[in-house]
Design an enzyme around this catalytic site. Structure first.
Site, mmCIF file in Angstrom:
data_model
loop_
_atom_site.group_PDB
_atom_site.id
_atom_site.type_symbol
_atom_site.label_atom_id
_atom_site.label_comp_id
_atom_site.label_asym_id
_atom_site.label_seq_id
_atom_site.Cartn_x
_atom_site.Cartn_y
_atom_site.Cartn_z
ATOM 1 N N CYS A 70 0.870 -1.349 -0.113
ATOM 2 C CA CYS A 70 0.150 0.102 -0.002
ATOM 3 C C CYS A 70 0.997 1.096 0.053
ATOM 4 O O CYS A 70 2.029 1.230 0.735
ATOM 5 C CB CYS A 70 -0.885 0.156 1.105
ATOM 6 S SG CYS A 70 -0.292 0.515 2.867
ATOM 7 N N GLU A 71 0.318 2.027 -0.638
ATOM 8 C CA GLU A 71 1.255 3.595 -0.881
ATOM 9 C C GLU A 71 1.082 4.343 0.638
ATOM 10 O O GLU A 71 1.661 5.287 0.679
ATOM 11 C CB GLU A 71 0.700 4.250 -2.120
ATOM 12 C CG GLU A 71 -0.546 4.970 -2.045
ATOM 13 C CD GLU A 71 -0.947 5.828 -3.133
ATOM 14 O OE1 GLU A 71 -0.103 5.411 -4.219
ATOM 15 O OE2 GLU A 71 -1.902 6.518 -3.261
ATOM 16 N N HIS A 72 0.069 4.101 1.376
ATOM 17 C CA HIS A 72 0.231 4.707 2.483
ATOM 18 C C HIS A 72 0.816 4.445 3.671
ATOM 19 O O HIS A 72 1.462 5.162 4.541
ATOM 20 C CB HIS A 72 -1.264 4.848 3.004
ATOM 21 C CG HIS A 72 -2.305 5.397 2.108
ATOM 22 N ND1 HIS A 72 -3.630 4.948 2.082
ATOM 23 C CD2 HIS A 72 -2.237 6.583 1.170
ATOM 24 C CE1 HIS A 72 -4.332 6.058 1.111
ATOM 25 N NE2 HIS A 72 -3.410 6.687 0.589
ATOM 26 N N HIS A 73 1.294 3.187 3.809
ATOM 27 C CA HIS A 73 2.228 2.556 4.786
ATOM 28 C C HIS A 73 3.298 1.630 4.250
ATOM 29 O O HIS A 73 4.097 0.988 5.406
ATOM 30 C CB HIS A 73 1.418 1.555 5.812
ATOM 31 C CG HIS A 73 -0.024 2.367 6.327
ATOM 32 N ND1 HIS A 73 -1.193 2.319 5.765
ATOM 33 C CD2 HIS A 73 0.040 3.278 7.294
ATOM 34 C CE1 HIS A 73 -1.811 3.066 6.274
ATOM 35 N NE2 HIS A 73 -1.445 3.415 7.392
ATOM 36 N N GLN A 111 -5.734 0.006 -3.659
ATOM 37 C CA GLN A 111 -6.583 -1.211 -4.105
ATOM 38 C C GLN A 111 -7.639 -0.516 -5.379
ATOM 39 O O GLN A 111 -7.745 -1.282 -6.252
ATOM 40 C CB GLN A 111 -7.239 -1.955 -3.308
ATOM 41 C CG GLN A 111 -8.067 -3.092 -3.850
ATOM 42 C CD GLN A 111 -8.488 -4.142 -2.788
ATOM 43 O OE1 GLN A 111 -7.778 -4.420 -1.617
ATOM 44 N NE2 GLN A 111 -9.458 -4.739 -3.109
ATOM 45 N N HIS A 139 -5.372 -6.284 3.850
ATOM 46 C CA HIS A 139 -4.220 -5.127 3.757
ATOM 47 C C HIS A 139 -3.436 -5.255 5.424
ATOM 48 O O HIS A 139 -4.491 -5.179 6.096
ATOM 49 C CB HIS A 139 -5.041 -3.556 3.915
ATOM 50 C CG HIS A 139 -5.398 -3.587 2.267
ATOM 51 N ND1 HIS A 139 -5.025 -2.495 1.728
ATOM 52 C CD2 HIS A 139 -6.099 -4.386 1.570
ATOM 53 C CE1 HIS A 139 -5.458 -2.406 0.516
ATOM 54 N NE2 HIS A 139 -6.233 -3.369 0.450
ATOM 55 N N CYS A 141 -1.883 -3.000 6.811
ATOM 56 C CA CYS A 141 -1.957 -1.742 7.525
ATOM 57 C C CYS A 141 -3.401 -1.823 8.524
ATOM 58 O O CYS A 141 -3.470 -1.223 9.071
ATOM 59 C CB CYS A 141 -2.015 -0.645 6.763
ATOM 60 S SG CYS A 141 -2.942 -0.580 5.339
HETATM 61 ZN ZN ZN Z 1 -2.098 1.183 4.089
#
Ligand code: ZN
Length: 179
Positions: A70-73, A111, A139, A141
Site C-alpha cells: 500500500c502506498e500509505h504505509h 486497491q 491489507h 495496515c
Molecule cells: Zn496502508
C-alpha cells in the site's frame, strides 16, 4: 542516497547497538527492487500477442494471487484478482492476464486504483466488448497495525463497456468469481 543507505539509517534509529545486521540493508533493498519492479513495465507496450477468435461469451481467469504494497504505509496487500472480458474478435493468453496483474501489483498501490488499472489495461490491449475485474485482499495496515482487524477482506470491482450497465453480465461474472 539509495534505498540500502536509508535502511541502514532506519536500523540505526531503531537500535543503535544492533549487531549482525550488516547484510540486512542489502536484502531489504533487493526485496524493494522486486516489490516495485512494475514501474519498469507497461503492459500496453509489452503484451501484443493477440489471437483471432469467434468466441463471444465471457472469458474469466479467476483467483489470480497477487502481492502488492500500500502506498500509505508501504505494508503488504495480499489477495486475489479475477479478470473477465467479452472478446470482440480477439483473445489473449490467460498467462498474459496474470502478467498484467503483476505489472500493476508490483508498484505502490491503492486497491481502488489497482483494480481500475488492471481493467483499463485489458480494455486498451484487447478492445473487448466489456471488462470486469474484482479484487479481494487483506491489507497489513488494517490487520497488523492500528485497528488490527485480522481477516477483513477489502473488495473492489470495476466494469467497463457492455458489462458496466448490464446487470445480467455483472451477475454472471460475480457468481463465477464469488468466494
Ligand atoms: Zn496502508
Amino acid at each position: 542516497m539509495n534505498i540500502e543507505e536509508h535502511i541502514e539509517n532506519i536500523i540505526r534509529v531503531i537500535d543503535p547497538e544492533a549487531q549482525d545486521l550488516q547484510r540486512t540493508p542489502v536484502r531489504v533493498a533487493s526485496s524493494y527492487d522486486e516489490f516495485f519492479s512494475g514501474y519498469a513495465h507497461n503492459p500496453e507496450d509489452e503484451i501484443n500477442a493477440l489471437y483471432d477468435s469467434e468466441m463471444n461469451e465471457m472469458v474469466i481467469l479467476k483467483n489470480i494471487p497477487f502481492e502488492s504494497n500500500c502506498e500509505h504505509h508501504l505494508l503488504p496487500i495480499v489477495g486475489i484478482v479475477s479478470v473477465g472480458y467479452i472478446p470482440n474478435g480477439k483473445i489473449i493468453g490467460a498467462s498474459k492476464l496474470a502478467r498484467i496483474v503483476d505489472c500493476f501489483a508490483h508498484r505502490m498501490q491503492l486497491q481502488e486504483r489497482f483494480t481500475m488499472e488492471v481493467a483499463g489495461a485489458v480494455n486498451s490491449i484487447l478492445n473487448p466488448r466489456g471488462v470486469a475485474v474484482c479484487v479481494r485482499a487483506e491489507h497489513f495496515c488494517i490487520s497488523h497495525r492500528g485497528v488490527k482487524k485480522h481477516g477483513a477482506s477489502f473488495v473492489t470491482k470495476y466494469f467497463i463497456g457492455e458489462i458496466k450497465d448490464n446487470y445480467d453480465l455483472r451477475r454472471e461474472f460475480l457468481l463465477e468469481t464469488h468466494e
